[in-house]
Design an enzyme around this catalytic site. Structure first.
Site: not given
Lengths: 323, 404
Positions: A60, A129
Site C-alpha cells: 500500500e 475489513h
C-alpha cells in the site's frame, strides 16, 4: 438519466475519466483482470490496457508513494486501497508526503491524486475489513476527504475528485455498493458542499456515507410521530461545509450528528464544537452524537447492534426534543 | 589535461570488494568489473566540485554554530560519492535526494542558498524541482525511493519516452563516451539517493520490487556511510548493501564511495542501462560520514576515533588532489589552478554567508496559501484570525518594538 448501482456509478465515473483525460491512470491490487474485489474497476483493464489500469505489487505504501512520483511527472493517479483496514501501511506516504507536497514546495507542485477506499461496516466481514478511518485523514491539512451515499453522487464526485488539483481521500461506503439509483450526467453540487436531502423544522440530523439511508428512515419515522427532522448529507468531511449545517441549526435549534466511526475525536465532535461556537444561542438542546463506540470494530456477529442505526438515531432525536 | 596511466590493481575475486579506480594514494587503477577510461572525464572540474561542496558544508556548519541555521546535516567525507554520481547525470534526468545531497544539488545548478532556507526555517523547500530536475529534500527515511519509482513509471508512459527510444539509445551511448550534453535528447532516467539506514525501511524494499518487476529506468544510489545516526550498519543487515539487490532481481554494484571515478563510472553505466530499457540498478558507494549525523548529534558517544582516523586517510579530496599533483607535476599551471579554486571557494563562502543572512522572512500567510490549490473558506477565516492577532501584537508593542 441511467439507473445503476453505486459501484457501477463509480466504474462509469472512472471510465469517463480514463476516456477524457490521458493523464489519468488507476493503481491498485487486483484492479485489473479481476476488476477489484468489489468489481468497481470491472472491465476497465480490458478496455484501457495494463499501462493505465495497473495491477500493482502488494504494497500500500508503494501504491501511494508511486502515485506521488507519477503526479510529479504530470499524471493524475487514482489509487485503490483494497479495504479500509489496509490503508495504514500507506499512511506515511499519505500524511507526510502526499498531503504536504504542495505546501513543502511553496505551491509549486500539485498532487492531483485520488485514493479510493471501500470503508465502513455492515457487510458481515472479518476484522480489518470494516473500519472508518475518516477522522485520521480529515485531521490532516492538505488532504480532502469526501464520501458518497448515492449512485448519482458516486458518479459525479469521483469525477470531481479526479479533476481536483489536491489529493482526495474518496471513501466508498461498501455496504451501499449495491444500492441502485439514477445517475445524472452533471454534478448538482460542488464537491465540498453538503446536501440537504430532506427538509424539516424541528431538528437537524447530520449524516454521511453509509448512514444517510438510516438517517432518512429515522426522519420518516419521526415524521409519522409528528416531528419534522431535516437530514443533511455532509458529502465532504474535509473541508467541511459548516455553512449548510449552521444555517439548518439556526432554523431548527437542535442537532444530532451520526457516524459509524468511533465517537471520541471524531467528525461529530468537530461539528458539535463548531455549532456551539457559532450558534450557541440558537440551540434548544445539547448537540448529540450517535456513533460507533470507542472500541475496535467488533466481530461481525455483534456489528448490527454496535453500529448506529435507526433505533439509536430515534432515541437521540427523542432526547433532543425532550429538552 | 594530461592523460593518466592506468595500472591494474591486485583485486581479489571477492564480489564484496568495492570497485576502486583511484587508490587512497591517488593512483589510477583499473578493474575488469567496471571498464573505464579516466581520460573521459575532466578531473580538475571534479576536484573543483568537491572543494566547493566541502566549503559549502563547512560554511553551513559555521552558520549553524552562529545560530543562523537550526540544523545542518554534514556531507563531510561523502563528496566523491555525490559528485561522482551527479556528474553522470544528464540535465533531463530527475534526481530524488535525501536531506544530505548538497553536492548533488551543487552539480544540478541549484543555488546553495536555497538549500539553507530549509535549515534556517524560511522555507520547507525553497526551489522548484522542475527548474533543475532536483527534487525537494526528503526527511522521512526512504520515502523518496517510491517517488522516484513513480516518476520513472511516468517516464515510460510518456509519449516522449518510447517514441524517442531509438534516438535516445544512440544519444545515451554518446553520453557514455563523453560527459558533454548530446545533441539529441536522451530518454530521461531517475537517480534516487538513499542511505544505508533506508534499506531497512519497508518502503525502500517496496521500491525495489516495483522497479524490478516493471523494469523501470531508475538507479538507486546508496551512500553506505555506515552509520544511521548512532546505529552501525551491522544493526541494519548482515550482508553488504549491494548483495541485498540480488533478492529483488536487480544488479547490485559495490564501489569505493571515496573514489570519485568509481562512483562516476558506476552511475554512468547504471543510468545507461536504465535509459536503454535495461531496468534498475542498486549502487552501493561504500563510504564514511566523517562528521556527526547532524549538528545536533555527538558522534564521539557512539564511535571510536581510531575508525575516524582510518577513514580520514581515505579522504576523497586528498586522493584526487594527490592524483592531480602526481600526474600533472610537470605542468606548472597546476599550482595556479589549485590556488584559483581556493580563492573561488573563499569568495563563494563569503557570498553564501551573506545570502544566508539575507534570506527573506516568510510571510505569515505562506502556509495558508499553499495548503490547498485554493484557500478553503475555513482557512481564510483562520488566516484572518491570525492576521488580526498579529496586528493586535503590533499595537501592544508599538513602533519601537517594545511591549508597552
Amino acid at each position: 438519466m441511467t439507473t445503476t448501482t453505486l459501484a457501477g456509478a463509480i466504474n462509469d465515473g472512472l471510465r469517463h475519466a480514463l476516456t477524457t483525460d490521458p493523464a489519468v491512470l488507476l493503481l491498485g491490487e487486483d484492479i485489473g483482470r479481476l476488476g477489484g474485489v468489489f468489481r468497481v474497476t470491472d472491465g476497465l483493464c480490458a478496455d484501457f490496457g495494463t499501462s493505465r489500469v495497473v495491477d500493482t505489487p502488494l504494497g500500500e505504501a508503494g501504491i501511494v508513494g508511486t502515485a506521488v512520483g507519477l503526479a510529479m511527472r504530470g499524471y493524475r493517479p487514482v489509487c485503490e486501497i483494497q479495504f479500509d483496514g489496509f490503508v495504514y501501511p500507506a499512511v506515511n506516504q499519505i500524511i507526510s508526503q502526499l498531503a504536504k507536497y504542495r505546501h513543502r514546495s511553496g505551491g509549486r507542485i500539485a498532487m492531483p491524486v485520488v485514493i479510493r477506499i471501500p470503508y465502513g461496516g455492515g457487510i458481515g466481514s472479518i476484522e480489518h475489513h470494516s473500519e472508518s478511518p475518516e477522522a485520521y485523514f480529515a485531521h490532516t491539512p492538505g488532504l480532502k476527504v469526501v464520501t458518497c451515499a448515492t449512485p448519482d453522487d458516486a458518479f459525479n464526485m469521483i469525477g470531481q475528485a479526479i479533476a481536483s488539483d489536491d489529493p482526495v481521500i474518496f471513501l466508498e461506503p461498501k455496504r451501499r455498493y449495491w444500492t441502485k439509483g439514477e445517475v445524472s450526467g452533471a454534478p448538482a453540487l460542488d464537491l465540498h458542499r453538503a446536501r440537504t436531502v430532506r427538509t424539516g423544522s424541528d431538528l437537524t440530523l447530520v449524516a454521511y456515507g453509509p448512514l444517510v439511508a438510516p438517517a432518512l428512515e429515522t426522519a420518516r419515522i419521526a415524521g409519522e410521530e409528528g416531528h419534522s427532522v431535516e437530514v443533511i448529507d455532509l458529502r465532504s468531511l474535509a473541508p467541511l461545509d459548516t455553512d449548510t449545517v449552521m444555517a439548518s441549526v439556526l432554523r431548527t435549534g437542535r442537532l444530532v450528528v451520526t457516524h459509524e466511526a468511533s465517537r471520541t475525536h471524531g467528525i461529530g465532535a468537530e461539528i458539535a464544537a463548531r455549532v456551539q461556537e457559532e450558534a450557541f444561542y440558537a440551540l434548544e438542546a445539547p448537540v448529540l452524537r450517535v456513533t460507533g463506540y470507542d472500541t475496535p470494530y467488533p466481530p461481525s456477529r455483534l456489528e448490527e447492534d454496535w453500529l448506529p442505526g435507526v433505533d439509536r438515531m430515534l432515541a437521540a432525536v427523542d432526547r433532543s426534543l425532550a429538552h | 589535461m594530461p592523460r593518466t596511466s592506468a595500472k591494474t590493481s591486485a583485486k581479489t575475486n571477492d564480489r564484496q570488494d568495492p570497485i576502486q579506480l583511484l587508490t587512497p594514494q591517488g593512483e589510477a587503477v583499473s578493474d575488469a568489473r567496471l571498464p573505464f577510461d579516466p581520460a573521459d572525464v575532466d578531473l580538475p572540474a571534479l576536484y573543483r566540485d568537491m572543494v566547493l561542496t566541502r566549503r559549502l558544508d563547512t560554511e553551513a556548519i559555521a552558520l549553524q554554530r552562529q545560530g543562523e541555521l537550526g540544523l545542518w546535516p554534514s556531507l563531510f567525507g561523502q563528496e566523491a560519492a555525490q559528485i561522482g554520481a551527479a556528474r553522470a547525470l544528464l540535465p533531463s534526468d530527475m534526481v530524488f535526494p535525501t536531506y544530505r545531497e548538497h553536492g548533488v544539488a551543487w552539480c544540478r545548478g541549484l543555488d546553495p542558498a536555497s538549500l539553507l532556507g530549509l535549515f534556517r526555517g524560511t522555507t520547507l523547500g525553497g526551489w522548484d524541482p522542475r527548474d533543475v530536475n532536483f527534487n525537494l529534500y526528503t526527511l522521512v527515511i526512504g520515502a523518496q525511493t517510491l517517488h522516484a519509482v513513480g516518476y520513472a513509471m511516468g517516464i515510460v508512459r510518456d509519449p516522449v519516452g518510447p517514441a524517442v527510444s531509438a534516438a535516445s539509445t544512440a544519444a545515451a551511448s554518446a553520453v557514455l563516451a563523453t560527459p558533454a550534453t548530446p545533441a539529441a535528447p536522451a530518454a530521461p532516467a531517475v537517480l534516487a539517493f538513499l542511505g544505508d539506514g533506508a534499506l531497512s525501511e519497508g518502503e525502500t524494499n517496496e521500491a525495489f520490487i516495483w522497479a524490478t518487476t516493471q523494469s523501470l529506468p531508475v538507479v538507486f544510489f546508496c551512500q553506505n556511510n555506515q552509520w544511521a545516526i548512532s546505529a552501525p550498519y551491522s544493526v541494519q543487515s548482515t550482508v553488504p548493501v549491494a548483495q541485498r539487490a540480488a533478492g529483488f532481481g536487480l544488479p547490485g554494484i559495490r564501489v569505493d564511495g571515496n573514489d570519485v571515478l568509481a562512483c562516476l563510472a558506476a552511475t554512468r553505466r547504471a543510468l545507461h542501462t536504465a535509459r536503454t530499457g535495461g531496468g534498475p540498478t542498486l549502487i552501493e558507494a561504500f563510504t564514511y560520514r566523517r562528521n556527526a549525523h547532524t549538528t545536533a548529534d555527538d558522534a564521539s558517544r557512539y564511535r571510536e576515533t581510531a575508525e575516524e582516523k582510518e577513514w580520514a586517510a581515505k579522504d576523497p579530496l586528498a586522493r584526487l588532489h594527490a592524483h592531480l599533483v602526481a600526474t600533472g607535476a610537470a605542468d606548472s599551471a597546476y599550482s595556479a589552478y589549485f590556488a584559483e579554486i581556493e580563492a573561488e571557494a573563499q569568495t563563494f563562502a563569503e557570498g553564501l554567508r551573506a545570502r544566508c543572512r539575507a534570506l527573506p522572512e516568510p510571510d505569515p500567510s505562506l502556509p495558508f496559501e499553499h495548503t490547498y490549490a485554493e484557500m478553503t473558506p475555513e482557512l481564510s477565516r483562520q488566516l484572518a484570525e491570525h492576521r488580526a492577532h498579529l496586528a493586535s501584537l503590533q499595537e501592544i508593542s508599538g513602533p519601537s518594538g517594545e511591549r508597552a
